[in-house]
Design a protein around this motif. Structure first.
Motif, PDB file in Angstrom:
ATOM      1  N   LYS A  46       0.824  -1.218   0.000  1.00  0.00           N
ATOM      2  CA  LYS A  46       0.000   0.000   0.000  1.00  0.00           C
ATOM      3  C   LYS A  46       0.854   1.262   0.000  1.00  0.00           C
ATOM      4  O   LYS A  46       0.343   2.346  -0.275  1.00  0.00           O
ATOM      5  CB  LYS A  46      -0.923  -0.011   1.216  1.00  0.00           C
ATOM      6  N   ALA A  47       2.120   1.125   0.329  1.00  0.00           N
ATOM      7  CA  ALA A  47       3.037   2.275   0.321  1.00  0.00           C
ATOM      8  C   ALA A  47       3.860   2.330  -0.957  1.00  0.00           C
ATOM      9  O   ALA A  47       4.842   3.067  -1.022  1.00  0.00           O
ATOM     10  CB  ALA A  47       3.959   2.220   1.531  1.00  0.00           C
ATOM     11  N   ALA A  48       3.460   1.578  -1.984  1.00  0.00           N
ATOM     12  CA  ALA A  48       4.259   1.499  -3.212  1.00  0.00           C
ATOM     13  C   ALA A  48       4.432   2.865  -3.871  1.00  0.00           C
ATOM     14  O   ALA A  48       5.521   3.192  -4.357  1.00  0.00           O
ATOM     15  CB  ALA A  48       3.619   0.507  -4.191  1.00  0.00           C
ATOM     16  N   ASP A  49       3.380   3.690  -3.897  1.00  0.00           N
ATOM     17  CA  ASP A  49       3.491   5.015  -4.521  1.00  0.00           C
ATOM     18  C   ASP A  49       4.516   5.871  -3.776  1.00  0.00           C
ATOM     19  O   ASP A  49       5.330   6.568  -4.397  1.00  0.00           O
ATOM     20  CB  ASP A  49       2.130   5.715  -4.527  1.00  0.00           C
TER      21      ASP A  49
ATOM     22  N   MET B 132       6.812 -14.853 -12.166  1.00  0.00           N
ATOM     23  CA  MET B 132       6.513 -15.065 -13.595  1.00  0.00           C
ATOM     24  C   MET B 132       5.065 -15.485 -13.777  1.00  0.00           C
ATOM     25  O   MET B 132       4.378 -15.015 -14.698  1.00  0.00           O
ATOM     26  CB  MET B 132       7.448 -16.123 -14.178  1.00  0.00           C
ATOM     27  N   ARG B 133       4.599 -16.361 -12.911  1.00  0.00           N
ATOM     28  CA  ARG B 133       3.212 -16.817 -13.008  1.00  0.00           C
ATOM     29  C   ARG B 133       2.235 -15.658 -12.884  1.00  0.00           C
ATOM     30  O   ARG B 133       1.161 -15.647 -13.510  1.00  0.00           O
ATOM     31  CB  ARG B 133       2.935 -17.840 -11.898  1.00  0.00           C
ATOM     32  N   GLU B 134       2.626 -14.642 -12.091  1.00  0.00           N
ATOM     33  CA  GLU B 134       1.753 -13.492 -11.876  1.00  0.00           C
ATOM     34  C   GLU B 134       1.945 -12.397 -12.918  1.00  0.00           C
ATOM     35  O   GLU B 134       1.422 -11.296 -12.763  1.00  0.00           O
ATOM     36  CB  GLU B 134       1.977 -12.922 -10.482  1.00  0.00           C
ATOM     37  N   GLY B 135       2.728 -12.686 -13.979  1.00  0.00           N
ATOM     38  CA  GLY B 135       2.809 -11.759 -15.103  1.00  0.00           C
ATOM     39  C   GLY B 135       4.133 -11.047 -15.307  1.00  0.00           C
ATOM     40  O   GLY B 135       4.279 -10.306 -16.281  1.00  0.00           O
ATOM     41  N   MET B 136       5.088 -11.216 -14.410  1.00  0.00           N
ATOM     42  CA  MET B 136       6.382 -10.565 -14.605  1.00  0.00           C
ATOM     43  C   MET B 136       7.172 -11.307 -15.684  1.00  0.00           C
ATOM     44  O   MET B 136       7.031 -12.510 -15.861  1.00  0.00           O
ATOM     45  CB  MET B 136       7.177 -10.545 -13.295  1.00  0.00           C
ATOM     46  N   SER B 137       8.019 -10.579 -16.395  1.00  0.00           N
ATOM     47  CA  SER B 137       8.858 -11.206 -17.411  1.00  0.00           C
ATOM     48  C   SER B 137       9.920 -12.068 -16.739  1.00  0.00           C
ATOM     49  O   SER B 137      10.247 -11.887 -15.561  1.00  0.00           O
ATOM     50  CB  SER B 137       9.535 -10.143 -18.274  1.00  0.00           C
TER      51      SER B 137
ATOM     52  N   ALA C 188       6.698  -3.854  -8.976  1.00  0.00           N
ATOM     53  CA  ALA C 188       7.261  -3.827 -10.332  1.00  0.00           C
ATOM     54  C   ALA C 188       6.546  -2.799 -11.203  1.00  0.00           C
ATOM     55  O   ALA C 188       7.179  -2.064 -11.975  1.00  0.00           O
ATOM     56  CB  ALA C 188       7.167  -5.215 -10.963  1.00  0.00           C
ATOM     57  N   GLU C 189       5.220  -2.722 -11.082  1.00  0.00           N
ATOM     58  CA  GLU C 189       4.452  -1.761 -11.876  1.00  0.00           C
ATOM     59  C   GLU C 189       4.815  -0.324 -11.526  1.00  0.00           C
ATOM     60  O   GLU C 189       4.715   0.568 -12.369  1.00  0.00           O
ATOM     61  CB  GLU C 189       2.957  -2.000 -11.660  1.00  0.00           C
ATOM     62  N   LYS C 190       5.256  -0.097 -10.303  1.00  0.00           N
ATOM     63  CA  LYS C 190       5.649   1.253  -9.871  1.00  0.00           C
ATOM     64  C   LYS C 190       7.112   1.558 -10.191  1.00  0.00           C
ATOM     65  O   LYS C 190       7.581   2.673  -9.930  1.00  0.00           O
ATOM     66  CB  LYS C 190       5.417   1.415  -8.371  1.00  0.00           C
TER      67      LYS C 190
END
Length: 451
Positions: free
Chosen positions: A303-306, A371-376, A343-345
């Motif tokens: 929740k503190a990623a931003d 990887m299973r959750e979408g990361m390269s 990763a998205e941030k």
């Protein structure tokens, strides 16, 4: 098991055999696939190590010096090995009883013969950041080690990992008590420094008066220890009389440790398990102008990623990768996979293993979940190779296969992130420190399974 073909016969090395003092090895290894870094692959690649460091990386046609033994593994995958960015295992105890212990150094607590290191070696790990646990306030100095060696000096890859401070409360404490203890330790240090500065001023004035009277000056030769007797050691905070006169030698071990932290001399590992802890930790570090900070967080801190991204912060994600919450209205369980949020941030972060859980206790498994959750694949591999090296300040030294890096690498029977791949061999500083075929403990387990 993948057979190894050598140009010359070699002596068999046992799982934990090691000289008392670190020896830098020379070796060349040719593998069917060499992963030099996340997303960087050489088919039929060759790595050459001399004096413990990589001197050349290339294809099958790379020239190998005549005096370097070549091992060939045409069906294996070679990479820099997994790196565990943050761990409090492998010591005689993860925390001392006293909450404020900046005088501690894990070098005094690491147990080289702990089964923890044997298991990490068996899992293809080539580097571990050992640092005091989070059940503390100020925990002491960490160290980056290889999971192999009979002495701490032999295991050490770097002694500049940094120091631990915990913002998240100790067991049984509230957050307000935790932060109050931290403030009290800092205030006590500043008070002691002010008194020391005035003492040194008075001492200097007495020496000036003695010199004016024609008295012989006292012998000012150093005492021969490792501490610097030059003034100007304290650089943080407001000025006060005599501050510029204070040397490292004037302080005790605990005071020196705190000054190193507040000066920004060492990397600070700030334990902030939750998003609220992250907010407190970032404010505390910002008020003191500290920039070399790694935030040690749990999945709940997603929740503190931003906030972390805005500060361009580095993060060590420890424990489970998912945050689990119960919706107060529906009562349904909600899961958030923290690595994808970070990763998205665009946050630079590492992930760790979960000891005690089969599967998550291996870094390759944890990266495969990402990887299973979408990361390269490249990004997932970086979480357990290149990124821990960045968090340690050791990029280009470990977690990569480039000229000048330490000769640390792992050979596996297949994809490092595949569940059925086996760790075949591990090299540290060019020394062959693990051979699956000679792992007696593993062989006994496998024999029992096959009966």
């Amino acid at each position: 098991m993948i057979p190894s073909r050598s140009l010359f016969p070699t002596l068999a090395l046992g799982l934990l055999a090691a000289p008392a003092v670190a020896q830098d090895g020379a070796v060349a290894v040719r593998a069917g696939k060499v992963i030099t870094g996340p997303g960087q692959v050489i088919e039929n690649g060759t790595v050459v190590v001399q004096n413990g460091r990589i001197v050349a990386v290339g294809g099958a046609d790379l020239e190998v010096p005549f005096d370097v033994l070549l091992h060939e593994h045409p069906d294996a995958v070679l990479f820099a090995g997994f790196l565990e960015a943050h761990s409090s295992n492998g010591m005689d105890r993860p925390n001392e009883n006293v909450p404020v212990a900046p005088f501690l150094d894990v070098a005094d607590s690491i147990d080289p013969v702990s089964f923890f290191y044997e298991n990490e070696l068996r899992g293809g790990v080539t580097g571990i950041g050992i640092i005091p646990g989070n059940n503390t306030v100020i925990g002491g100095m960490g160290r980056v080690v290889a999971p192999h060696g009979m002495t701490v000096e032999h295991m050490s890859l770097g002694d500049g990992m940094g120091m631990k401070i915990a913002i998240g409360p100790r067991f049984g404490w509230s957050r307000s008590a935790q932060l109050a203890e931290l403030r009290e330790a800092e205030e006590a240090l500043v008070d002691a420094l002010r008194r020391k500065g005035q003492e040194l001023l008075d001492q200097q004035a007495a020496e000036d008066d003695a010199a004016a009277a024609g008295d012989e000056p006292a012998d000012s030769a150093g005492d021969g220890d490792a501490q610097d007797d030059a003034g100007g050691f304290v650089r943080f905070g407001d000025d006060y009389p005599g501050k510029a006169l204070i040397s490292e030698e004037d302080l005790d071990d605990g005071q020196r440790g705190l000054v190193h932290i507040l000066n920004g001399d060492v990397r600070l590992w700030l334990s902030c398990p939750t998003a609220t802890d992250v907010a407190h930790g970032m404010r505390w570090a910002s008020e003191r102008g500290l920039e070399k900070v790694v935030y040690v967080v749990s999945a709940d801190a997603h929740k503190a990623a931003d906030m972390l991204a805005e500060a361009n912060a580095m993060v060590a994600l420890v424990g489970g990768l998912e945050a689990v919450e119960i919706d107060p209205v529906s009562g349904k369980e909600e899961r958030t996979f923290a690595p994808t949020v970070f990763a998205e941030k665009g946050i630079t972060f590492s992930i760790g293993s979960e000891k005690g859980r089969m599967g998550p206790d291996r870094l390759g498994y944890q990266a495969a979940l990402c990887m299973r959750e979408g990361m390269s694949r490249a990004d997932a591999m970086a979480l357990v190779t290149a990124n821990p090296a960045k968090l340690w300040g050791m990029e280009g030294q470990v977690g990569t296969l480039v000229e000048g890096a330490l000769g640390n690498f792992t050979l596996m029977s297949g994809d490092p992130l595949a569940a059925d791949s086996q760790v075949l061999h591990v090299f540290v500083r060019g020394n062959h420190v693990y051979d699956r075929s000679k792992d007696e403990r593993l062989q006994r387990l496998l024999e029992g399974r096959n009966q």
